[in-house]
Design a protein around this motif. Structure first.
Motif, mmCIF file in Angstrom:
data_model
loop_
_atom_site.group_PDB
_atom_site.id
_atom_site.type_symbol
_atom_site.label_atom_id
_atom_site.label_comp_id
_atom_site.label_asym_id
_atom_site.label_seq_id
_atom_site.Cartn_x
_atom_site.Cartn_y
_atom_site.Cartn_z
ATOM 1 N N GLY A 201 0.814 -1.212 0.000
ATOM 2 C CA GLY A 201 0.000 0.000 0.000
ATOM 3 C C GLY A 201 0.846 1.258 0.000
ATOM 4 O O GLY A 201 0.532 2.233 -0.703
ATOM 5 N N TRP A 202 1.913 1.251 0.771
ATOM 6 C CA TRP A 202 2.820 2.404 0.799
ATOM 7 C C TRP A 202 3.511 2.560 -0.554
ATOM 8 O O TRP A 202 3.644 3.665 -1.061
ATOM 9 C CB TRP A 202 3.861 2.231 1.896
ATOM 10 C CG TRP A 202 3.332 2.287 3.293
ATOM 11 C CD1 TRP A 202 2.026 2.405 3.679
ATOM 12 C CD2 TRP A 202 4.102 2.223 4.492
ATOM 13 N NE1 TRP A 202 1.931 2.414 5.043
ATOM 14 C CE2 TRP A 202 3.189 2.305 5.577
ATOM 15 C CE3 TRP A 202 5.457 2.097 4.764
ATOM 16 C CZ2 TRP A 202 3.614 2.269 6.900
ATOM 17 C CZ3 TRP A 202 5.890 2.062 6.084
ATOM 18 C CH2 TRP A 202 4.969 2.150 7.142
ATOM 19 N N TRP A 203 3.967 1.435 -1.088
ATOM 20 C CA TRP A 203 4.658 1.462 -2.384
ATOM 21 C C TRP A 203 3.766 2.066 -3.459
ATOM 22 O O TRP A 203 4.198 2.918 -4.233
ATOM 23 C CB TRP A 203 5.068 0.041 -2.754
ATOM 24 C CG TRP A 203 5.644 -0.116 -4.128
ATOM 25 C CD1 TRP A 203 4.993 -0.527 -5.253
ATOM 26 C CD2 TRP A 203 7.001 0.141 -4.530
ATOM 27 N NE1 TRP A 203 5.849 -0.558 -6.333
ATOM 28 C CE2 TRP A 203 7.093 -0.150 -5.919
ATOM 29 C CE3 TRP A 203 8.141 0.573 -3.862
ATOM 30 C CZ2 TRP A 203 8.277 -0.015 -6.636
ATOM 31 C CZ3 TRP A 203 9.327 0.708 -4.578
ATOM 32 C CH2 TRP A 203 9.386 0.421 -5.942
ATOM 33 N N ASN A 204 2.524 1.666 -3.489
ATOM 34 C CA ASN A 204 1.606 2.168 -4.510
ATOM 35 C C ASN A 204 1.283 3.648 -4.319
ATOM 36 O O ASN A 204 1.007 4.359 -5.291
ATOM 37 C CB ASN A 204 0.312 1.345 -4.507
ATOM 38 C CG ASN A 204 0.531 -0.069 -5.010
ATOM 39 O OD1 ASN A 204 1.470 -0.335 -5.770
ATOM 40 N ND2 ASN A 204 -0.320 -0.992 -4.587
ATOM 41 N N ARG A 205 1.319 4.117 -3.072
ATOM 42 C CA ARG A 205 1.029 5.527 -2.804
ATOM 43 C C ARG A 205 2.251 6.423 -2.994
ATOM 44 O O ARG A 205 2.121 7.644 -3.009
ATOM 45 C CB ARG A 205 0.494 5.699 -1.370
ATOM 46 C CG ARG A 205 -0.893 5.146 -1.174
ATOM 47 C CD ARG A 205 -1.571 5.785 0.035
ATOM 48 N NE ARG A 205 -0.865 5.538 1.281
ATOM 49 C CZ ARG A 205 -1.028 4.457 2.039
ATOM 50 N NH1 ARG A 205 -1.870 3.503 1.655
ATOM 51 N NH2 ARG A 205 -0.369 4.308 3.167
ATOM 52 N N TRP A 206 3.406 5.815 -3.108
ATOM 53 C CA TRP A 206 4.639 6.596 -3.235
ATOM 54 C C TRP A 206 4.803 7.029 -4.693
ATOM 55 O O TRP A 206 5.347 6.316 -5.525
ATOM 56 C CB TRP A 206 5.833 5.762 -2.766
ATOM 57 C CG TRP A 206 7.129 6.514 -2.725
ATOM 58 C CD1 TRP A 206 7.302 7.856 -2.533
ATOM 59 C CD2 TRP A 206 8.440 5.963 -2.894
ATOM 60 N NE1 TRP A 206 8.636 8.183 -2.557
ATOM 61 C CE2 TRP A 206 9.362 7.039 -2.774
ATOM 62 C CE3 TRP A 206 8.927 4.679 -3.114
ATOM 63 C CZ2 TRP A 206 10.739 6.852 -2.884
ATOM 64 C CZ3 TRP A 206 10.293 4.487 -3.215
ATOM 65 C CH2 TRP A 206 11.190 5.567 -3.100
#
Length: 300
Positions: A201-206
């Motif tokens: 989720g963090w990766w996709n939001r970065w």
């Protein structure tokens, strides 16, 4: 109120502590964090400048004359106005230069390894809401949830991440992450290089990830890639210790225990990190750190 020599940043810059001292300092700091947490508070700003070394109690018995004889008389500098005009009456004519009472890290003994945790200006109670976006921990020590969960409240686990990065600096010469001449996104890329993939989720939001990684997660060609944690420990801790010789290096068994603890404390997901009490119960703390800490507390 206890007096302090200096902070650990001042005395460890370009220097290394002897093994037993590094262990005792790490243990003392962890105990301080554990106590802070046990009282229901998160420190919120754990880094070397906020870790102080306690002065021996014998200094309380010094007269002013003895203090000057031991550490020198105060040094002053004349204050002048930038415009060349006379100073206003509320400005002193001279200022006293702060006295540095410390010594080089390599000269430390166990009797010197008395830790004081300072600067509670960013501390907050467990029942208070301190969101990630309001985290002011220095960038290199800041937990990643502060960036990727900016509206979520921080908790004790934020201190655990910062504690790990601080212990790493106590042990070695090179920080595990660095914000020198680096942006927040560059620090994130360092964290992934060293620790591996972050939560999806963090990766996709970065949104800035494409500056550092291909879509398959591999580092982009041509950029500097920070070494994975095992290699980082070898290059940033062990190699410097071998060069300095007399400060000692960690053996294979202790290195494995240190790295196991660091990996757990630096888990991306805050809920996966150990508590401060669990850190104290870890193999490295029990077998190596706490025995040297106890020797430090027993020494005079």
């Amino acid at each position: 109120m206890a007096l302090a020599w200096c902070n650990l940043r001042e005395i460890s810059f370009s220097r290394l502590f002897p093994l037993e001292v590094a262990r005792a300092l790490s243990g003392g700091l962890t105990l301080a964090i554990a106590y802070t947490h046990s009282q229901g508070y998160i420190h919120g700003d754990v880094h070397l400048r906020n870790v102080l070394v306690k002065l021996p109690s014998s200094i309380d018995r010094f007269s002013i004359g003895q203090l000057y004889k031991e550490y020198g008389e105060p040094e002053t500098v004349t204050i002048t106005a930038c415009n060349g005009k006379p100073l206003p009456p509320n400005v002193p004519a001279k200022a006293v230069i702060p006295l540095y009472l410390g010594k080089d890290a390599e000269e430390f003994s166990l009797s010197d390894a008395r830790v004081l945790l300072g600067d509670f200006g960013e501390a907050f109670g467990f029942n208070e809401v301190r969101r990630g976006e309001d985290c002011h921990t220095p960038l290199a020590m800041r937990p990643p949830e502060a960036r990727f969960e900016p509206q979520a409240p921080l908790s004790y686990s934020a201190d655990i991440w910062s504690l790990a990065t601080t212990i790493w600096e106590i042990l070695g010469m090179k920080a595990i992450f660095s914000s020198e001449f680096a942006t927040a996104d560059e620090v994130v890329s360092q964290q992934i290089d060293v620790l591996g993939s972050m939560p999806v989720g963090w990766w996709n939001r970065w949104e800035e990830r494409s500056q550092f990684f291909n879509e398959d997660g591999r580092p982009k060609e041509g950029r500097y890639v920070w070494p994975p944690i095992n290699q980082a420990f070898e290059e940033g801790v062990q190699e410097y210790r071998r060069k300095r010789g007399r400060v000692g290096e960690f053996d294979r068994e202790e290195t494995a225990a240190i790295l196991d603890l660091m990996r757990r404390m630096l888990a991306f997901r805050p809920e996966e990190r150990p508590t401060a009490e669990e850190v104290l119960e870890s193999e490295w703390m029990v077998k190596w750190v706490l025995p040297d800490l106890n020797k430090s507390l027993e020494s005079k």
